[in-house]
Design a protein around this motif. Structure first.
Motif, PDB file in Angstrom:
ATOM      1  N   LEU A  31      47.259   8.116  54.190  1.00  0.00           N
ATOM      2  CA  LEU A  31      48.586   8.055  54.515  1.00  0.00           C
ATOM      3  C   LEU A  31      48.781   8.319  56.126  1.00  0.00           C
ATOM      4  N   LEU A  32      49.639   7.127  56.532  1.00  0.00           N
ATOM      5  CA  LEU A  32      49.736   6.890  57.751  1.00  0.00           C
ATOM      6  C   LEU A  32      51.415   7.069  58.218  1.00  0.00           C
ATOM      7  N   ASP A  33      51.657   7.597  59.221  1.00  0.00           N
ATOM      8  CA  ASP A  33      53.189   7.537  59.748  1.00  0.00           C
ATOM      9  C   ASP A  33      53.384   6.335  60.306  1.00  0.00           C
ATOM     10  N   GLY A  34      54.435   5.495  59.812  1.00  0.00           N
ATOM     11  CA  GLY A  34      54.637   4.312  60.307  1.00  0.00           C
ATOM     12  C   GLY A  34      55.598   4.026  61.420  1.00  0.00           C
ATOM     13  N   PRO A  35      55.825   2.819  61.861  1.00  0.00           N
ATOM     14  CA  PRO A  35      55.552   1.671  61.187  1.00  0.00           C
ATOM     15  C   PRO A  35      53.940   1.380  61.631  1.00  0.00           C
TER      16      PRO A  35
END
Length: 95
Positions: A31-35
């Motif tokens: 899980l990555l914080d976007g953008p």
């Protein structure tokens, strides 16, 4: 190592930009914080402007590199086979 002094040879981080948060799950997507912008093996890039992005780590996703929760369909056991000798299929959500 991430905090070795030799890592500081590159460009200095921008103080106004917060660090990107990456969440690693044992049996699930990253899980990555976007953008985000992802460079694929063939050199192409794909991007997402969502606030949270799930990257597939099992390569089962039909939308690779984005996770479509295909990893939930069948959970491999320690030997690579199904858990408990049977298929752990998750039923599709009604819809």
């Amino acid at each position: 190592m991430p905090n070795d002094p030799c890592d500081s040879a590159g460009p200095a981080p921008r103080p106004e930009a917060p660090p990107c948060r990456v969440t690693v799950r044992r049996q699930g997507p990253i899980l990555l914080d976007g953008p985000v912008e992802v460079e694929l093996e063939d050199g192409t890039t794909v991007s997402s402007d969502r606030f949270r992005v799930a990257l597939c780590t099992c390569h089962r996703s039909r939308r690779y590199p984005w996770c479509d929760t295909s990893h939930r369909r069948r959970a491999p056991g320690p030997s690579g086979g199904p858990v408990g000798g049977r298929d752990r299929t998750v039923p599709d959500a009604p819809g």
